[in-house]
Enzyme design. Structure first.
Site, short mmCIF file in Angstrom:
data_model
loop_
_atom_site.label_atom_id
_atom_site.label_comp_id
_atom_site.label_asym_id
_atom_site.label_seq_id
_atom_site.Cartn_x
_atom_site.Cartn_y
_atom_site.Cartn_z
N ARG A 107 18.90 -72.38 -68.53
CA ARG A 107 19.52 -72.95 -69.73
C ARG A 107 20.85 -72.27 -69.96
O ARG A 107 21.19 -71.32 -69.27
CB ARG A 107 18.58 -72.88 -70.96
CG ARG A 107 17.65 -71.73 -70.99
CD ARG A 107 17.99 -70.51 -71.81
NE ARG A 107 19.12 -70.53 -72.62
CZ ARG A 107 20.09 -69.61 -72.54
NH1 ARG A 107 20.04 -68.62 -71.64
NH2 ARG A 107 21.12 -69.63 -73.34
N ASP A 115 28.44 -75.49 -76.24
CA ASP A 115 27.87 -76.47 -75.30
C ASP A 115 28.78 -77.67 -75.11
O ASP A 115 28.72 -78.33 -74.08
CB ASP A 115 26.49 -76.91 -75.78
CG ASP A 115 25.49 -75.78 -75.59
OD1 ASP A 115 25.49 -74.84 -76.41
OD2 ASP A 115 24.75 -75.82 -74.59
N GLN A 137 16.13 -67.47 -77.88
CA GLN A 137 17.07 -67.01 -76.84
C GLN A 137 17.63 -65.64 -77.18
O GLN A 137 17.89 -64.83 -76.29
CB GLN A 137 18.23 -68.01 -76.68
CG GLN A 137 17.88 -69.30 -75.97
CD GLN A 137 17.49 -70.40 -76.94
OE1 GLN A 137 17.02 -70.12 -78.05
NE2 GLN A 137 17.66 -71.63 -76.54
O1 MRU Z 1 19.37 -74.64 -75.45
P1 MRU Z 1 20.18 -73.66 -74.64
O2 MRU Z 1 19.53 -72.31 -74.54
O3 MRU Z 1 20.59 -74.22 -73.30
O4 MRU Z 1 21.48 -73.48 -75.49
C1 MRU Z 1 22.48 -72.59 -75.04
C2 MRU Z 1 23.52 -72.34 -76.04
O5 MRU Z 1 23.62 -72.96 -77.05
C3 MRU Z 1 24.53 -71.33 -75.71
O6 MRU Z 1 24.95 -70.62 -76.82
C4 MRU Z 1 25.70 -72.10 -75.08
O7 MRU Z 1 25.23 -72.85 -73.97
C5 MRU Z 1 26.76 -71.25 -74.59
S1 MRU Z 1 26.18 -70.41 -73.20
C6 MRU Z 1 27.28 -69.70 -72.30
#
Ligand code: MRU
Length: 358
Positions: A52, A245, A204
Site C-alpha cells: 500500500r 495519493d 498505518q
Molecule cells: O490506504 P493506503 O495505506 O494505501 O494510504 C496511503 C496514504 O494515504 C499515504 O499517506 C500516501 O499514499 C502517501 S504514501 C507515500
C-alpha cells in the site's frame, strides 16, 4: 535483483523472474514476503493491502504488467496485446484513489503500443518497471533534501513534527515521501521528535510508521487521532508533514482519511502544513479535489480490531479511507521537481511544465 536501499526495509523486490512483496497486513509482528508470478494475484495484493502507499502501488502494478505480458505472450496464438489489455484493466481496478497506479500503467501501455506482435515484450517492460522503481527512489532523496531545507528555514518554531499514515520505505520505492523528509531532517539535526497518528482504521501509523522510525532510532511517540489538537496546542510542533495519493491541478490533496482534520487544526494552531509527493502523484487532468474518486472500504476495518469485534453487531458503517485537503490549507507541496508554496493553478502548471521553482 533488489534495487531498493536506504534503510533495509524493502516493500517491493523483483527477484529473478518474479515479484516479492513484504506483507504489510501482518507487520510489525511478522516480516514475511509473498511471491507473485501472476498479475491477477498482484492486483488482489494491491486491493487487499499486502502492499500500500501511492508510489508503492504504482511500482507494484508496473511489475504486475511484466508478469501479465509474459503469460499473454506464452499463451496467445498471435495477438498478445488484447489479453494483456484485459490484465492491465484488472490491475487498474485494484484501488481507485492513488493516481500513481494509473500513471505507472499508462507508462507501461505506451511501451506496449510500440512493441511489434512477434517480439516477446517481457524484457522491454521489465526495463520500464525498473525505471519507475528507481526514479521513485531518486525522487524520495530529492524531496527529502527540499523538505529538510524548508524545516531548516523555520527552526525557530519547534523541534518536533507530526505525521499521518505511513509514507516511508513501506509506501514507496526508497526513503519515503513525508517520512523521507522527516528522516533527512533528523539526520541533519533539524528535528528531534516525531508525533505519529495511529491512523484508523488500518493503523498505518501505529503498525508501520512507528515500526520504521523505531528501527532507525528516530524518537517517535504514537498518539490517537483525537489527541492531535491537544498535541499541537501543547507540544513544540513546527510542521505537520504528510504524503498524498492524488493532487489535482489547483493543488487540492487527497490523502489518508484524517489528513484534512490535521490541516484545519494546523491552521488554527499556527503549525505549518507540508505535503510531500512525487510528480507521479499529480493529476493535472482533474481541476479540483471534488473530482477525485474516494475509496470506501468494508465495514470490518471499522467494527473490528485484529478480528475482534468492538462495535455492536450489525451497526451501519461509513468507511471512506481518503479525504481531500483544500489547497488553501496547504503551506507547501514538495515534489522532486521543486517546491510549491501556497499552491494555485498557475503554480501547479509551472511545476509540471518543469519551470524551476526552487
Ligand atoms: O490506504 P493506503 O495505506 O494505501 O494510504 C496511503 C496514504 O494515504 C499515504 O499517506 C500516501 O499514499 C502517501 S504514501 C507515500
Amino acid at each position: 535483483m533488489s534495487i531498493s536501499e536506504e534503510n533495509g526495509v524493502e516493500a517491493i523486490i523483483w527477484q529473478d523472474d518474479h515479484l516479492k512483496l513484504l506483507d504489510q497486513r501482518i507487520l510489525p509482528e511478522k516480516e514475511e514476503y509473498l511471491s507473485y508470478h501472476d498479475s491477477d494475484a498482484v492486483a488482489s495484493a494491491i486491493t487487499d493491502m499486502v502492499v500500500r502507499g501511492a508510489p508503492a502501488i504504482g511500482i507494484t502494478a508496473a511489475y504486475g504488467v511484466v508478469l501479465a505480458a509474459r503469460a499473454c505472450f506464452a499463451t496467445a496464438t498471435s495477438d498478445w496485446k488484447s489479453p494483456l489489455a484485459d490484465s492491465i484493466q484488472v490491475l487498474a481496478d485494484s484501488r481507485p484513489t492513488a493516481v500513481n497506479l494509473f500513471w505507472a500503467l499508462d507508462k507501461m501501455k505506451a511501451v506496449i503500443e510500440k512493441l511489434p506482435m512477434d517480439v516477446n515484450p517481457e524484457a522491454a517492460l521489465l526495463k520500464i518497471a525498473i525505471e519507475i522503481h528507481q526514479s521513485d527512489i531518486a525522487a524520495n532523496r530529492t524531496m527529502g533534501e527540499f523538505g529538510a531545507e524548508l524545516i531548516a528555514d523555520t527552526q525557530d518554531s519547534g523541534r518536533s513534527v507530526m505525521t499521518h499514515c505511513n509514507t516511508g520505505a513501506l509506501a514507496t520505492g526508497g526513503l519515503g515521501t513525508a517520512l523521507g523528509v522527516i528522516r533527512t531532517a533528523f539526520d541533519k539535526g533539524l528535528i528531534d521528535h516525531v508525533h505519529a497518528d495511529e491512523t484508523r482504521p488500518w493503523f498505518q501509523g501505529a503498525r508501520l510508521t512507528a515500526w520504521e522510525l523505531m528501527r532507525e532510532g528516530i524518537p517517535v511517540s504514537l498518539n490517537v487521532e483525537g489527541a492531535a489538537a491537544h498535541i499541537m496546542k501543547t507540544q513544540d510542533i513546527s510542521w505537520v508533514i504528510v504524503g498524498a495519493d492524488r493532487i489535482t491541478a489547483n493543488g487540492d490533496v487527497a490523502n489518508k482519511i484524517g489528513t484534512y482534520n490535521l490541516a484545519v487544526l494546523a491552521l488554527h494552531h499556527g503549525v505549518r502544513f507540508m505535503v510531500v509527493a512525487p510528480s507521479s502523484t499529480i493529476d493535472m487532468s482533474l481541476e479540483h479535489g471534488d473530482d477525485i474518486p474516494i475509496e470506501e472500504r468494508g465495514p470490518d476495518e471499522v467494527v473490528a480490531v485484529k478480528g475482534q469485534q468492538v462495535a455492536p453487531e450489525g451497526v451501519d458503517v461509513f468507511n471512506p479511507v481518503f479525504d481531500v485537503t483544500p489547497a488553501d490549507l496547504i503551506d507547501v507541496i514538495v515534489t522532486e521537481k521543486g517546491v510549491v508554496e501556497r499552491p494555485t493553478v498557475e503554480k501547479m502548471k509551472a511545476l509540471m511544465s518543469n519551470e524551476r521553482l526552487h
